[in-house]
Motif scaffolding. Structure first.
Motif, short mmCIF file in Angstrom:
data_model
loop_
_atom_site.label_atom_id
_atom_site.label_comp_id
_atom_site.label_asym_id
_atom_site.label_seq_id
_atom_site.Cartn_x
_atom_site.Cartn_y
_atom_site.Cartn_z
N ILE A 79 1.20 -1.32 0.17
CA ILE A 79 0.19 0.32 0.31
C ILE A 79 0.73 0.99 0.19
N GLN A 80 0.54 2.04 -1.03
CA GLN A 80 1.58 3.40 -1.00
C GLN A 80 1.14 4.44 -0.89
N ILE A 81 1.62 4.56 0.08
CA ILE A 81 0.90 6.29 0.50
C ILE A 81 2.16 7.23 0.81
N GLY A 82 1.37 9.08 0.79
CA GLY A 82 2.75 9.75 0.84
C GLY A 82 2.45 10.63 1.46
N ALA A 83 1.54 10.76 3.01
CA ALA A 83 1.39 11.97 3.71
C ALA A 83 0.66 10.77 5.06
N PRO A 84 0.84 11.64 6.15
CA PRO A 84 0.15 10.78 7.22
C PRO A 84 -1.40 11.12 7.66
N ASP A 85 -1.63 11.81 6.86
CA ASP A 85 -3.17 11.49 7.06
C ASP A 85 -3.96 10.30 6.42
N GLU A 86 -3.24 10.15 5.22
CA GLU A 86 -3.16 8.80 4.67
C GLU A 86 -3.52 7.40 5.12
N LEU A 87 -2.35 7.65 6.16
CA LEU A 87 -2.23 6.20 7.42
C LEU A 87 -3.01 6.35 8.23
N GLU A 88 -3.12 7.38 8.52
CA GLU A 88 -3.99 7.50 10.03
C GLU A 88 -5.68 6.92 8.98
N ALA A 89 -6.01 7.72 7.97
CA ALA A 89 -7.38 6.75 7.66
C ALA A 89 -7.00 5.09 7.06
N LEU A 90 -5.96 5.39 6.46
CA LEU A 90 -6.21 3.44 6.24
C LEU A 90 -5.65 2.50 7.62
N LEU A 91 -5.66 3.57 8.39
CA LEU A 91 -5.73 2.13 10.00
C LEU A 91 -6.76 2.60 10.82
N GLU A 92 -7.40 3.45 10.48
CA GLU A 92 -9.45 3.30 10.82
C GLU A 92 -9.79 2.07 10.01
N HIS A 93 -9.77 1.55 8.94
CA HIS A 93 -10.26 0.56 8.97
C HIS A 93 -9.51 -0.88 8.38
#
Length: 411
Positions: free
Chosen positions: A30-44
């Motif tokens: 899973i490629q991400i480019g910003a912390p908010d993307e990781l935060e959203a990912l960890l929600e689900h």
């Protein structure tokens, strides 16, 4: 089984190369480019094994990522590019974290990830790391506990008695770490029979969480029993079940697997959506039967349902009150399952133990009934995969109970 997900938070020029290498090895990258993307990912997502971070070119952003990986109940290790001068800015990294420096190859990162996944399956007993119980499969990195669902669609066959005493035998006599879950949301009485009062249930926790309370795992909710068992109840009232969404319950059981050797789940006698979701997570569905027509009819019905949904290989018969004089071979032929264990009648021993909030394993360690549970525990510890039996692949046929022929019971 799908391999775990790996988060790749490297610079754009490196991200795709590493992600492609991981995908070629079967990982979900899973490629991400910003912390908010990781935060959203960890929600689900609950299946993220490792995050690959770049602490060399952008340490501040990587520290934001790192904080999210260890926030709340998350404990996700990081594989981080670091320069020696930046190491002193790390917030006491976890022992599960690893570091590497440039230049590197995508192949070398892939093998570091493989090693970290293997390491997550080890424990240290003082003589060095050893692989935890169970077979090692690269796709099985996050699994440890064998999940045992105790179920028969008929009540009164001894599900709770078998669940509590089997859990106790595994914990006390075989040195296994056991989580016992009362998933009978209607008539469950695991905590009562074990003398555990006023326990905080999963429904209590999730209702509080919906009102802004903290996230609590099953491990955090588990009440300790003198036998060493960790005990969790989904609810204390059938009126407080609305929040127990089946897939969420099943996922919470899966999330608890790395913390235990066995998870024993006592289920309500119904084909509810909750039970079906738990069946999907179970390695084995242990089916207690007593030597009477209604219990055996219910087991045949379960067998037919399991064939329809592809779960028949997980079924195993537990013959309760096996010293009744009825032929076990006849019962196996009737139900179409081989017996994994025979449990004799415990009589008043079970009553006396329950009145003390204990199990027969604790109170009567030398009784023959305890030997029966120990024998079952031995079989479960020795093998993770249910043993095949000629009766495990039945075709729908006439239903014969002790000489009486009937049509198969239908779900």
């Amino acid at each position: 089984m799908a391999r775990p997900a790996i988060v790749v938070a490297l610079p754009v020029t490196e991200r795709k190369i590493v992600a492609d290498e991981l995908r070629s090895a079967g990982f979900e990258a899973i490629q991400i480019g910003a912390p908010d993307e990781l935060e959203a990912l960890l929600e689900h997502r609950r299946d993220i094994a490792v995050a690959i971070l770049d602490g060399e070119t952008d340490l501040d952003t990587s520290l934001e990522y790192y904080g999210l990986l260890h926030e709340r109940s998350h404990k996700i290790p990081a594989l981080m590019v670091m320069s020696p001068s930046a190491m002193d800015r790390m917030f006491s990294p976890s022992s599960a974290d690893e570091f590497f420096s440039r230049p590197y190859t995508a192949d070398s990162i892939r093998w570091r990830i493989e090693a970290m996944c293997i390491r997550s399956m080890t424990v240290d007993d003082g003589s060095g790391p050893i692989i935890q119980s169970g077979s090692l499969e690269m796709g099985d990195w996050s699994r440890r506990a064998t999940v045992l669902a105790i179920f028969n669609p008929k009540g009164g066959v001894g599900k709770t008695t078998i669940a509590t005493n089997l859990g106790s035998a595994l914990q006390l006599h075989r040195g296994q770490k056991v989580l016992l879950i009362d998933a009978d949301t209607v008539t469950g009485h695991v905590t009562t029979s074990l003398g555990l009062e006023q326990v905080r249930t999963v429904a209590d926790s999730w209702n509080d969480q919906a009102d802004g309370g903290p996230v609590e795992s099953l491990t955090e909710l588990a009440a300790p029993h003198p036998s060493g068992l960790s005990v969790v109840a989904l609810t204390s009232s059938p009126l407080n079940t609305e929040i127990l969404e089946p897939s969420r319950v099943a996922d919470s059981i899966a999330t608890a697997r790395p913390m235990y050797d066995f998870i024993v789940v006592d289920l309500h006698p119904s084909y509810s959506s909750l039970n079906l979701a738990i069946f999907e997570k179970a390695d084995r569905i242990l089916v207690p039967v007593t030597p009477d027509v209604p219990a055996l009819r219910a087991a045949v019905q379960l067998r037919d349902v399991a064939i329809e949904v592809g779960l028949q290989d997980r079924l195993a018969l537990i013959v309760n009150r096996a010293n009744s004089g009825v032929s076990v071979a006849d019962m196996e032929r009737t139900v179409g399952m081989g017996a994994l264990a025979l449990i004799r009648s415990g009589g008043l021993l079970f009553v006396r133990a329950a009145n003390e909030g204990r199990t027969v394993i604790e109170m009567y360690p030398r009784e023959r009934i305890t030997e029966d549970f120990d024998a079952l525990a031995d079989r479960l510890v020795r093998t993770h995969v249910p043993e095949a039996s000629p009766a495990d692949t039945p075709q729908r046929s006439g239903f014969r109970l002790f000489g009486r022929s009937k049509e198969p019971a239908r779900a």
